[in-house]
Design a protein around this motif. Structure first.
Motif, PDB file in Angstrom:
ATOM      1  N   PHE A   4      58.433 -20.552 -37.943  1.00  0.00           N
ATOM      2  CA  PHE A   4      58.227 -19.121 -38.145  1.00  0.00           C
ATOM      3  C   PHE A   4      59.553 -18.436 -38.486  1.00  0.00           C
ATOM      4  CE2 PHE A   4      54.173 -19.809 -35.855  1.00  0.00           C
ATOM      5  CZ  PHE A   4      53.334 -19.103 -36.705  1.00  0.00           C
ATOM      6  N   PHE A  22      52.367 -20.190 -30.403  1.00  0.00           N
ATOM      7  CA  PHE A  22      52.272 -20.736 -31.760  1.00  0.00           C
ATOM      8  C   PHE A  22      53.591 -21.449 -32.051  1.00  0.00           C
ATOM      9  CE2 PHE A  22      49.343 -17.151 -33.600  1.00  0.00           C
ATOM     10  CZ  PHE A  22      48.411 -17.423 -32.610  1.00  0.00           C
ATOM     11  N   HIS A  24      54.204 -23.772 -34.884  1.00  0.00           N
ATOM     12  CA  HIS A  24      54.511 -23.840 -36.314  1.00  0.00           C
ATOM     13  C   HIS A  24      53.511 -22.995 -37.084  1.00  0.00           C
ATOM     14  CE1 HIS A  24      57.454 -26.978 -35.840  1.00  0.00           C
ATOM     15  NE2 HIS A  24      56.645 -27.529 -34.958  1.00  0.00           N
ATOM     16  N   MET A  26      50.736 -22.076 -39.619  1.00  0.00           N
ATOM     17  CA  MET A  26      49.693 -22.864 -40.268  1.00  0.00           C
ATOM     18  C   MET A  26      49.833 -22.680 -41.790  1.00  0.00           C
ATOM     19  SD  MET A  26      46.780 -21.996 -37.439  1.00  0.00           S
ATOM     20  CE  MET A  26      45.447 -23.090 -37.865  1.00  0.00           C
ATOM     21  N   GLN A  29      49.567 -19.316 -43.307  1.00  0.00           N
ATOM     22  CA  GLN A  29      50.640 -18.414 -42.873  1.00  0.00           C
ATOM     23  C   GLN A  29      51.929 -18.700 -43.647  1.00  0.00           C
ATOM     24  OE1 GLN A  29      50.449 -19.442 -38.733  1.00  0.00           O
ATOM     25  NE2 GLN A  29      48.533 -18.324 -38.433  1.00  0.00           N
ATOM     26  N   GLY A  50      39.431 -19.728 -38.749  1.00  0.00           N
ATOM     27  CA  GLY A  50      39.970 -20.884 -38.044  1.00  0.00           C
ATOM     28  C   GLY A  50      41.236 -21.425 -38.675  1.00  0.00           C
ATOM     29  N   THR A  51      41.581 -20.910 -39.858  1.00  0.00           N
ATOM     30  CA  THR A  51      42.762 -21.438 -40.543  1.00  0.00           C
ATOM     31  C   THR A  51      44.022 -20.673 -40.153  1.00  0.00           C
ATOM     32  OG1 THR A  51      42.211 -19.966 -42.362  1.00  0.00           O
ATOM     33  CG2 THR A  51      41.535 -22.266 -42.593  1.00  0.00           C
ATOM     34  N   GLY A  52      43.880 -19.618 -39.361  1.00  0.00           N
ATOM     35  CA  GLY A  52      45.041 -18.815 -38.970  1.00  0.00           C
ATOM     36  C   GLY A  52      45.259 -17.635 -39.899  1.00  0.00           C
ATOM     37  N   LYS A  53      44.198 -17.212 -40.591  1.00  0.00           N
ATOM     38  CA  LYS A  53      44.376 -16.157 -41.598  1.00  0.00           C
ATOM     39  C   LYS A  53      44.650 -14.785 -40.986  1.00  0.00           C
ATOM     40  CE  LYS A  53      39.402 -15.736 -42.147  1.00  0.00           C
ATOM     41  NZ  LYS A  53      39.172 -14.489 -41.436  1.00  0.00           N
ATOM     42  N   THR A  54      44.162 -14.542 -39.764  1.00  0.00           N
ATOM     43  CA  THR A  54      44.400 -13.224 -39.162  1.00  0.00           C
ATOM     44  C   THR A  54      45.897 -12.989 -38.984  1.00  0.00           C
ATOM     45  OG1 THR A  54      42.367 -13.626 -37.941  1.00  0.00           O
ATOM     46  CG2 THR A  54      43.644 -11.704 -37.303  1.00  0.00           C
ATOM     47  N   ASP A 309      37.230 -20.539 -30.173  1.00  0.00           N
ATOM     48  CA  ASP A 309      37.986 -21.758 -30.467  1.00  0.00           C
ATOM     49  C   ASP A 309      37.432 -22.918 -29.645  1.00  0.00           C
ATOM     50  OD1 ASP A 309      39.549 -20.495 -32.236  1.00  0.00           O
ATOM     51  OD2 ASP A 309      41.195 -20.133 -30.867  1.00  0.00           O
ATOM     52  N   ARG A 335      38.597 -25.363 -35.734  1.00  0.00           N
ATOM     53  CA  ARG A 335      39.505 -24.227 -35.888  1.00  0.00           C
ATOM     54  C   ARG A 335      40.871 -24.545 -35.277  1.00  0.00           C
ATOM     55  NH1 ARG A 335      37.457 -19.141 -36.238  1.00  0.00           N
ATOM     56  NH2 ARG A 335      38.854 -18.425 -34.592  1.00  0.00           N
ATOM     57  N   ALA A 336      41.876 -23.809 -35.754  1.00  0.00           N
ATOM     58  CA  ALA A 336      43.216 -23.876 -35.191  1.00  0.00           C
ATOM     59  C   ALA A 336      43.714 -25.321 -35.038  1.00  0.00           C
ATOM     60  CB  ALA A 336      43.242 -23.156 -33.836  1.00  0.00           C
TER      61      ALA A 336
HETATM   62  P1  AMP Z   1      41.920 -17.255 -37.403  1.00  0.00           P
HETATM   63  O1  AMP Z   1      41.703 -18.109 -38.600  1.00  0.00           O
HETATM   64  O2  AMP Z   1      42.853 -16.135 -37.704  1.00  0.00           O
HETATM   65  O3  AMP Z   1      40.648 -16.810 -36.786  1.00  0.00           O
HETATM   66  O4  AMP Z   1      42.728 -18.127 -36.307  1.00  0.00           O
HETATM   67  C1  AMP Z   1      42.154 -19.192 -35.615  1.00  0.00           C
HETATM   68  C2  AMP Z   1      42.850 -19.490 -34.304  1.00  0.00           C
HETATM   69  O5  AMP Z   1      44.108 -20.108 -34.506  1.00  0.00           O
HETATM   70  C3  AMP Z   1      43.111 -18.287 -33.420  1.00  0.00           C
HETATM   71  O6  AMP Z   1      42.657 -18.603 -32.125  1.00  0.00           O
HETATM   72  C4  AMP Z   1      44.595 -18.121 -33.428  1.00  0.00           C
HETATM   73  O7  AMP Z   1      45.047 -17.610 -32.196  1.00  0.00           O
HETATM   74  C5  AMP Z   1      45.083 -19.528 -33.654  1.00  0.00           C
HETATM   75  N1  AMP Z   1      46.361 -19.592 -34.397  1.00  0.00           N
HETATM   76  C6  AMP Z   1      46.723 -18.831 -35.434  1.00  0.00           C
HETATM   77  N2  AMP Z   1      47.943 -19.194 -35.890  1.00  0.00           N
HETATM   78  C7  AMP Z   1      48.343 -20.238 -35.141  1.00  0.00           C
HETATM   79  C8  AMP Z   1      49.516 -21.067 -35.141  1.00  0.00           C
HETATM   80  N3  AMP Z   1      50.500 -20.903 -36.003  1.00  0.00           N
HETATM   81  N4  AMP Z   1      49.584 -22.055 -34.221  1.00  0.00           N
HETATM   82  C9  AMP Z   1      48.577 -22.233 -33.337  1.00  0.00           C
HETATM   83  N5  AMP Z   1      47.453 -21.494 -33.286  1.00  0.00           N
HETATM   84  C10 AMP Z   1      47.332 -20.498 -34.178  1.00  0.00           C
END
Ligand code: AMP
Length: 568
Positions: A4, A22, A24, A26, A29, A50-54, A309, A335-336
């Motif tokens: 990050f 977190f 690393h 994703m 990101q 689930g890919t960490g897009k938020t 999750d 996810r995640a």
């Molecule tokens: P999302 O796709 O945004 O719904 O994220 C899916 C899940 O991944 C959520 O529970 C986040 O908290 C988790 N997450 C997002 N970024 C990371 C990261 N870099 N490392 C680990 N978990 C993450």
């Protein structure tokens, strides 16, 4: 490996990310965060939940907020109230060390009063469902002049839910000088249209493969006869002692029925569908989130925006009619960076949907046989032994609380004690599976090939070229006789003239023939029809079904051996 620290993120947000654990970034990101921070253009990101897009859009948005301006600077549109709440919570967690950033979730179904009051106080980021935001904008409650960023999250889902007009009206009211970030798991033409109309030469970033399911999910098919589906479902669940998953059904009624049947059979399950009130849905979701229930039986619509999750499985009790729904369903697991399994129970009626999903989404399915009683018992017992191995026991407490227990157990020797404990634990399992026969797995592959040939066996019929032989899952033991069969069909197709050929009634199922040109509309009309309390299932008759019946003499000749035309 990228960290990050490499992404130009401010120290306060880095600290917050660290607190969240977190380690690393994703892939989405890594690609999106620097892009939003360093450039101002529009982008389309093909990524699913689930890919960490938020975090991919949330982190740079937080970083770009100017708190000295007390007005909304970013709008995030999302399809459901649940997702709004989730995104808001995520954004707040990235902003914990930033001072004075106000983030507000606004969604339908909640009172306007609180939302209006908060908006009046001043917020920097609004996370909204499109319908409610449109209402609030119309009430002039949302100052729009400082909006610099609009995020369309799960754009395909929003358009699926009919938010097209609201989205268009919102996008028309934001200042010309803004950027739009569109996130979508799939790219149906409605999403492409919005992008064309409201975005300026957007670049497309694809995470994973476009229109495909997540790489962390493996896809398994269990071919099963329609009438065995529930039994097969139970076996699959029983073979995974720590299952935590969502079971998808096509209709609300099926959803409720399957959930009730699971509960009756002693499973921790509940239903989520549109007939429940918002409060009931929230209660079910809360129970599921804390794993008070381990199986959620849901319709596609009700499951939108479910963000849980660690799901081990997604089970398609029925395959969806809409191919893209398969991607959305399966994306609820895996996810995640965790692995997940997407399980489909596929009857021969669904083989075409299966091959379409395979072809269009480029998914390769692994075909497996329904677990046998022996396999299930082994899985359960191994899990039990694993638990025995790791359980923490306080001998001191046990002696204190129940002083006589050791004396009472001393009468058994070690082996006897193990036998009895196992017997106690597996009483139900052994009763169910001790002598259970295996569930038959029909061969879908062969049928797919044969079905694609013209003049396949399915077109052949005793009544002549123009008749098709159909299978129905009801027989004489269900009270089905020629009159009832014809009555059932005629009632369901209303108004059309159905011409019957030969009818063969068996004890548990039957065959009948109708004019080939009527098969399509009959199949459509017979979806979701019941006979007594049984769901009617009609499919094209298999050659071997009919032949076996004839050769072993079990096929009942009911007097309709000569094609008999009966008008509806
Ligand atoms: P999302 O796709 O945004 O719904 O994220 C899916 C899940 O991944 C959520 O529970 C986040 O908290 C988790 N997450 C997002 N970024 C990371 C990261 N870099 N490392 C680990 N978990 C993450």
């Amino acid at each position: 490996m990228i960290t990050f620290d490499d992404l130009n993120i401010s120290p306060n947000i880095l600290k917050a990310i660290g607190n969240l654990g977190f380690e690393h970034p994703m892939p989405v990101q890594q690609q999106v965060i620097p892009r939003i921070l360093e450039q101002t253009d529009d982008i389309i990101v093909m990524a699913q939940t689930g890919t960490g897009k938020t975090a991919a859009f949330g982190i740079p948005i937080i970083q770009q907020i100017q708190t000295r301006i007390n007005a909304p600077q970013a709008l995030i549109l999302s399809p459901t109230r649940e997702l709004c709440i989730q995104i808001t919570a995520d954004l707040q967690s990235f902003a914990v060390h930033e001072r004075g950033i106000n983030i507000l979730a606004v969604y339908g179904g909640a009172s306007y009063e609180n939302q209006l009051r908060e908006l009046k106080k001043g917020v920097h980021i609004i996370v909204a469902t499109p319908g409610r935001l449109t209402d609030l904008i119309e009430r002039k409650a949302v100052p729009m002049t400082n909006i610099a960023t609009v995020v369309l999250d799960e754009a395909d889902e929003m358009l699926n839910m009919g938010f097209q007009e609201s989205i268009a009206s919102i996008l028309e009211k934001v200042p010309a000088e803004h950027r739009t970030l569109l996130f979508s798991a799939t790219m149906p033409k409605e999403v492409a249209t919005i992008a064309r109309k409201y975005m300026v030469s957007p670049d497309e970033i694809v995470v994973g493969t476009k229109n495909s399911a997540s790489a962390n999910v493996s896809h398994v098919v269990y071919p099963v006869n329609g009438r065995d589906k529930f039994k097969a479902l139970k076996r699959i669940i029983d073979s995974v002692p720590q299952i935590y998953g969502i079971i998808f059904c096509r209709t609300r009624r099926d959803t409720q029925e399957i959930a009730s049947m699971l509960v009756t059979n002693g499973y921790n399950a509940d239903a989520l569908h549109g007939d429940l009130s918002q409060a009931q849905r929230d209660a079910v979701m809360n129970k599921f989130r804390v794993q008070n229930i381990s199986l959620l039986v849901a319709t596609d619509v009700a499951a939108r925006g479910i963000d849980v999750d660690n799901l081990t499985h997604v089970i398609h009790y029925d395959l969806p009619d809409d191919i893209e729904a398969y991607t959305h369903r399966s994306g609820r697991t895996g996810r995640a960076n965790k692995k997940g399994i997407s399980v489909s129970l596929v009857s021969s009626r669904e083989k075409n949907q299966l091959s379409q999903i395979e072809r269009i989404l480029k998914i390769s399915f692994k075909t497996e046989k329904i677990p046998t009683g022996k396999e299930i018992s082994k899985a359960q017992m191994m899990h039990w032994v694993g638990r025995l191995d790791t359980v923490a026991v306080s001998h001191h407490m046990l002696r204190k609380m129940v002083p006589g227990v050791y004396d009472m157990l001393e009468q058994f020797d070690k082996e006897e004690l193990i036998r009895r404990l196992a017997g106690l634990e597996f009483e139900k399992l052994l009763a169910e599976y001790g002598n259970a026969e295996d569930i038959e797995s029909p061969d879908l592959e062969i049928k797919i090939k044969k079905a694609s040939k013209r003049q396949s066996f399915e077109d052949r019929s005793d009544s002549g070229e123009n008749f098709t032989r159909l299978f129905i899952n009801l027989g004489k033991m269900d009270g089905l006789f020629p009159r009832e069969l014809m009555g059932l069909i005629n009632k369901s197709v209303r108004g059309e003239r159905v011409t019957f050929g030969k009818i063969d009634l068996m004890r548990e199922f039957s065959f009948f023939e109708i004019e080939s040109q009527q098969v399509g509309s009959l199949m459509k009309n017979m979806k979701n029809v019941n006979f007594g309390n049984r769901r009617v299932e009609i499919s094209l008759a298999k050659k071997d079904q009919g032949d076996a019946g004839r050769s072993n003499g079990k096929m009942h000749n009911n007097g309709f051996r000569k094609p008999s035309r009966v008008s509806a």
